[in-house]
Enzyme design. Structure first.
Site, mmCIF file in Angstrom:
data_model
loop_
_atom_site.group_PDB
_atom_site.id
_atom_site.type_symbol
_atom_site.label_atom_id
_atom_site.label_comp_id
_atom_site.label_asym_id
_atom_site.label_seq_id
_atom_site.Cartn_x
_atom_site.Cartn_y
_atom_site.Cartn_z
ATOM 1 N N HIS A 188 -0.131 6.835 15.042
ATOM 2 C CA HIS A 188 0.514 7.884 14.166
ATOM 3 C C HIS A 188 1.826 7.694 14.329
ATOM 4 O O HIS A 188 2.593 8.698 13.892
ATOM 5 C CB HIS A 188 -0.097 9.220 14.561
ATOM 6 C CG HIS A 188 -1.350 9.358 13.935
ATOM 7 N ND1 HIS A 188 -1.690 9.879 12.632
ATOM 8 C CD2 HIS A 188 -2.630 9.486 14.494
ATOM 9 C CE1 HIS A 188 -3.101 9.985 12.565
ATOM 10 N NE2 HIS A 188 -3.557 9.756 13.548
ATOM 11 N N LYS A 226 13.382 14.109 12.767
ATOM 12 C CA LYS A 226 13.115 14.752 11.001
ATOM 13 C C LYS A 226 14.536 15.397 10.612
ATOM 14 O O LYS A 226 14.433 15.829 9.620
ATOM 15 C CB LYS A 226 11.793 15.755 11.532
ATOM 16 C CG LYS A 226 10.642 15.163 11.736
ATOM 17 C CD LYS A 226 9.657 16.249 12.015
ATOM 18 C CE LYS A 226 8.386 15.884 12.567
ATOM 19 N NZ LYS A 226 7.294 15.153 11.661
ATOM 20 N N THR A 281 2.615 14.192 5.656
ATOM 21 C CA THR A 281 1.676 14.613 4.674
ATOM 22 C C THR A 281 2.043 16.170 4.021
ATOM 23 O O THR A 281 1.559 16.220 2.807
ATOM 24 C CB THR A 281 0.431 14.976 5.669
ATOM 25 O OG1 THR A 281 0.640 15.858 6.740
ATOM 26 C CG2 THR A 281 -0.518 13.788 5.932
HETATM 27 O O1 DL6 Z 1 -0.629 10.580 10.252
HETATM 28 C C1 DL6 Z 1 -0.439 12.233 10.390
HETATM 29 C C2 DL6 Z 1 0.833 12.479 11.050
HETATM 30 C C3 DL6 Z 1 2.197 11.488 10.053
HETATM 31 O O2 DL6 Z 1 1.895 12.022 8.754
HETATM 32 C C4 DL6 Z 1 3.285 11.898 10.721
HETATM 33 O O3 DL6 Z 1 4.331 11.170 10.053
HETATM 34 C C5 DL6 Z 1 3.442 11.665 12.286
HETATM 35 O O4 DL6 Z 1 4.691 12.116 12.798
HETATM 36 C C6 DL6 Z 1 2.425 12.273 12.879
HETATM 37 N N1 DL6 Z 1 2.182 12.041 14.154
HETATM 38 C C7 DL6 Z 1 2.069 13.009 15.038
HETATM 39 C C8 DL6 Z 1 2.142 12.883 16.555
HETATM 40 N N2 DL6 Z 1 2.233 11.681 16.994
HETATM 41 N N3 DL6 Z 1 1.553 11.068 18.150
HETATM 42 N N4 DL6 Z 1 1.072 10.843 18.844
HETATM 43 O O5 DL6 Z 1 1.570 14.172 14.763
HETATM 44 O O6 DL6 Z 1 1.008 12.060 12.413
#
Ligand code: DL6
Length: 801
Positions: A359, A544, A646
């Protein structure tokens, strides 16, 4: 096929009323006259839960009867939010429940709002897991979600100290959790530390400490109640609850010590989703829930089968990021040490069961554990990891990839090597996974990396969150789009019709009025519902770039003051989100936004065209309120940094236009809605990499942009800190110096895109047309489509309904 007939499900409002009254009396011990809001909410929950039991049992029986393969989704986080409204909707009881509750003298919305927002996750990763649960149940994919039953979910945020983020403990379990079933019979002893005795091919691990993992099951019912899966969360308990000897000696603290110690394991969710937690407790949490889940999986398999070589044909284990990465070594340990399987066969068997979802590309978010810690807490697993590493190196002598390196265990590499499929979460992210973090491993194992672009559940994010839009969709294309979201394209012909556009616009306007009322009630800020609602809601992180947004807000404010008569598009800038408590820079950005809001909102000369609001304690429930009322979706991360996003999908589906970079799933959103219906700005991922090669890229950008320079200078001059010129020194110095996330280099491009947004807003009917096109063309982002992808490409499972 086990299609559940609709007749077996609901119930009219009279029956439901009877059921609520029965639960009020026999479960809550109250009569209607004395029932509190809590009593009513619980009675309704239990009455609805009763309706979920039948599909739940049927699904379980059907899975056993078909000896079907099951998915086990291992995730540290499930950001499920409130469950009641969703469940009511899925079993088709919305109207009946409304009527029954009102008939009993309670306001339905108030009853729903009484449910705590279960925040067992930080952000995207946890919410994705929750959407996947909904989709797996909707599609009839036999599955278990496995996680931790945290006593305290994500912290509560307030801005009580002059606009700074203040965190307090969240306590969703203070009241009974109406959805879950405690399963004391599903308990496992989970050990830590101790020693390992080699015993020929196998080994005997004797842990030094142990806790009990006890299961709590929540049924998750899918759309129209055709199927229900289980979310099984593990709570930690002491093996010996109480030290009676110490108690008898009067040492009450020591007497309770075993329990207190064990309970810390499931006490709190780590409030940080992107930085490595070098904490022993975190490693123990990860092992705790993973090991309990693996044992549960093997127990279920062994109850039905005798030959463990058949495990991969019955079991697909998905590791949601590296947090459950110990699943590989733990499964190998169980197969070798407990079942006598040969080591290499065990590794192959485990690999054939395991999948790994990445992720994030941020190096600091790829977990690494000190070898010393791993050896101390999980000595047998460390041996297994070393052996996996050795045999992988032996098989690929020319490549320089290792799991253990410089005294650290790299969980990304471990997950990759132990998985038969590794997936990224958007097309761009998957390519970057192949080219950057796992380039070497990808070369060694071509075809192992696949893409499964994220999605969101339309039941919660359109049907539940935006009932007005849902009705319009149903009126226009007929029923049945909720589990076939690609059907939204059928809206497209209607968009040419002015009457349809007017209805679409009116729905947005009404949602905005509701939001404006809430903002006024909750924050005491009056906002103009006719203004553009420009929204950035997500975790706070430098990548972000909420600070890019607030810098543009400052520059816009100055421009409006300088040219008050220029016909500015009125805007309400809305922010929402939390920062990890230890993330100083993110918290500084939060503080700045609150201070900018305070100053701008006090300016009577610009009040009609610019307001900034930042409601505290953003959570799933707040997202459900904000997204349907948004006009503009801010997806402005530094390209190459946001794995997918998302939220971006939820906004488009609800008819907001995106201002965004070519990052994560924004790329796919733009491809689908068309470039003319998306406000693109900023550098591409490869341009960002190039830009960073110029050490003074930020200084150059500031020099080239009067607006940006002036905005930074205003902050430095104390315009938002009551004259304190030092308050945001860290932030402004970072922008002027390193600026790793290229805020300055992208500023002018962002400004220009915002002015294109203003211009587009000027033609309201065309804006509505673009917004409706966003809704019509983004049905592909249903998490049903994502899960179908996992089922076909990763899990090799066919649906049961
Ligand atoms: O895949 C779900 C989500 C993505 O949509 C985001 O872009 C991404 O930042 C997030 N990642 C997290 C933390 N990651 N780690 N470890 O929430 O995943």
């Amino acid at each position: 096929p086990t299609k559940i007939s609709k007749e077996t499900l609901p119930m009219d409002s009279t029956e439901l009323r009877q059921s609520i009254l029965k639960h009020l009396e026999f479960s809550m011990g109250k009569d209607l006259v004395h029932a509190s809001l809590y009593d009513m909410r619980m009675a309704l929950t239990l009455a609805v839960r009763d309706r979920v039991i039948e599909p739940w049992f049927r699904a379980t029986r059907a899975t056993y009867a078909a000896q079907s393969k099951r998915v086990y989704y291992l995730s540290m986080e499930f950001l499920i939010g409130r469950l009641l409204e969703d469940a009511i909707m899925n079993v088709g009881l919305t109207e009946a429940a409304h009527e029954a509750v009102a008939g009993l003298g309670f306001d339905f919305e108030t009853v729903l709002a009484d449910e705590p927002d279960a925040a067992l996750g930080n952000g995207g990763l946890g919410r994705l897991a929750a959407c996947f649960l909904d989709s797996m149940s909707t599609l009839g994919c036999p599955a278990y979600g496995y996680g931790i039953r945290y006593e305290h979910g994500l912290f509560r945020q307030s801005f009580a100290q002059d606009g700074r983020q203040v965190e307090t403990a969240e306590d969703w379990l203070r009241q009974a959790h109406g959805w879950e079933f405690e399963r004391p019979e599903a308990s496992f002893r989970i050990g830590f530390g101790g020693s390992v005795a080699e015993n020929g091919r196998t080994a005997i691990w004797t842990p030094e400490d142990a806790v009990l993992a006890k299961a709590y099951d929540t049924p998750i019912v899918g759309w129209q109640g055709k199927w229900a899966n289980t979310l099984r969360l593990w709570g930690a308990e002491a093996l010996t609850a109480f030290d009676l000897a110490a108690f008898n000696k009067g040492d009450f603290t020591a007497a309770a010590a075993p329990e207190a110690l064990a309970r810390t394991i499931s006490r709190v969710l780590y409030p940080d989703d992107t930085t490595e937690q070098g904490k022993e407790l975190r490693l123990k949490q990860e092992f705790f829930f993973t090991a309990a889940s693996i044992r549960d999986i093997l127990r279920r398999f062994n109850a039905e089968h005798s030959d463990l070589s058949g495990l991969p044909s019955r079991v697909a284990i998905q590791m949601n990021d590296t947090h459950p990465a110990i699943a590989g070594p733990e499964l190998v340990r169980a197969l070798v040490d407990e079942s006598g399987m040969e080591f290499d066969t065990a590794v192959e068997t485990a690999r054939a069961c395991l999948g790994y979802t990445n992720h994030t590309l941020m190096p600091e978010a790829l977990e690494r554990w000190p070898e010393e810690l791993m050896s101390r807490v999980l000595p047998r697993h460390m041996q297994i990891i070393e052996r996996i590493d050795e045999s992988h190196a032996k098989a690929h002598p020319k490549r320089n990839v290792s799991i253990v390196e410089n005294g650290e265990v790299k969980m990304g590499e471990l997950s990759f090597i132990m998985a038969n499929k590794v997936n990224g979460v958007s097309a761009l992210h998957t390519e970057l996974v192949k080219d950057t973090v796992f380039a070497e491993l990808n070369a060694l194992h071509p075809g192992r990396i696949v893409n499964e672009t994220n999605g969101v559940t339309p039941r919660r994010w359109i049907k539940g969150a935006n009932p007005r839009l849902s009705s319009l969709i149903t009126d226009t294309i007929g029923a049945g789009w909720e589990d076939r979201l690609e059907r939204l394209v059928e809206l497209e012909p209607a968009i040419a019709d002015k009457g349809f556009r007017n209805q679409f616009a009116e729905i947005k306007a009404r949602n905005k009025r509701d939001l404006a009322d809430w903002i006024e009630r909750d924050m005491g800020i009056a906002v103009n519902p006719a203004a553009m609602f420009d929204v950035q809601i997500k975790r706070f992180h430098e990548y972000k770039r909420q600070h890019l947004n607030i810098l543009e807000t400052i520059a816009l404010w100055q421009e409006i003051r300088a040219n008050p008569g220029a016909g500015w598009a009125p805007r309400v800038k809305i922010f929402g989100g939390k920062a990890a408590p230890g993330y100083v820079m993110a918290k500084e950005i939060i503080h700045l936004i609150n201070n900018v809001a305070r100053v701008i909102n006090a300016d009577t000369t610009t009040r009609d065209v610019l307001t900034v609001v930042y409601p505290p304690n953003y959570n799933v429930t707040m997202a459900e309120r904000l997204i349907p009322a948004s006009d503009l979706s801010e997806q402005i991360s530094t390209a190459g940094k946001e794995a997918s996003g998302t939220g971006n999908m939820k906004f488009s589906l609800n008819g907001a236009l995106t201002i965004g970079t070519l990052d994560g799933a924004n790329v796919e959103i733009r491809d689908l809605v068309g470039p003319e219906n998306f406000f693109l700005f900023g550098m591409t991922a490869s341009e960002v990499v190039e830009c960073r090669k110029t050490p003074d890229h930020a200084a150059r950008a500031i020099k080239a942009s009067n607006r940006l320079g002036a905005a930074i200078e205003m902050i430095e001059a104390g315009a938002f800190s009551n004259g304190d010129t030092e308050m945001y020194h860290g932030l402004t110095q970072n922008l002027r110096g390193h600026d790793y996330f290229t805020v300055c280099a992208d500023f002018d491009s962002y400004w220009d895109a915002q002015r294109r947004v203003d211009a587009a807003w000027g033609d309201q009917d065309n804006w509505t047309r673009m917004a409706a096109i966003n809704t019509a063309r983004t049905g592909w982002f249903s998490s049903d489509r994502t899960i179908q992808g996992y089922m076909a490409d990763v899990w090799k499972i066919t649906p049961m309904i």
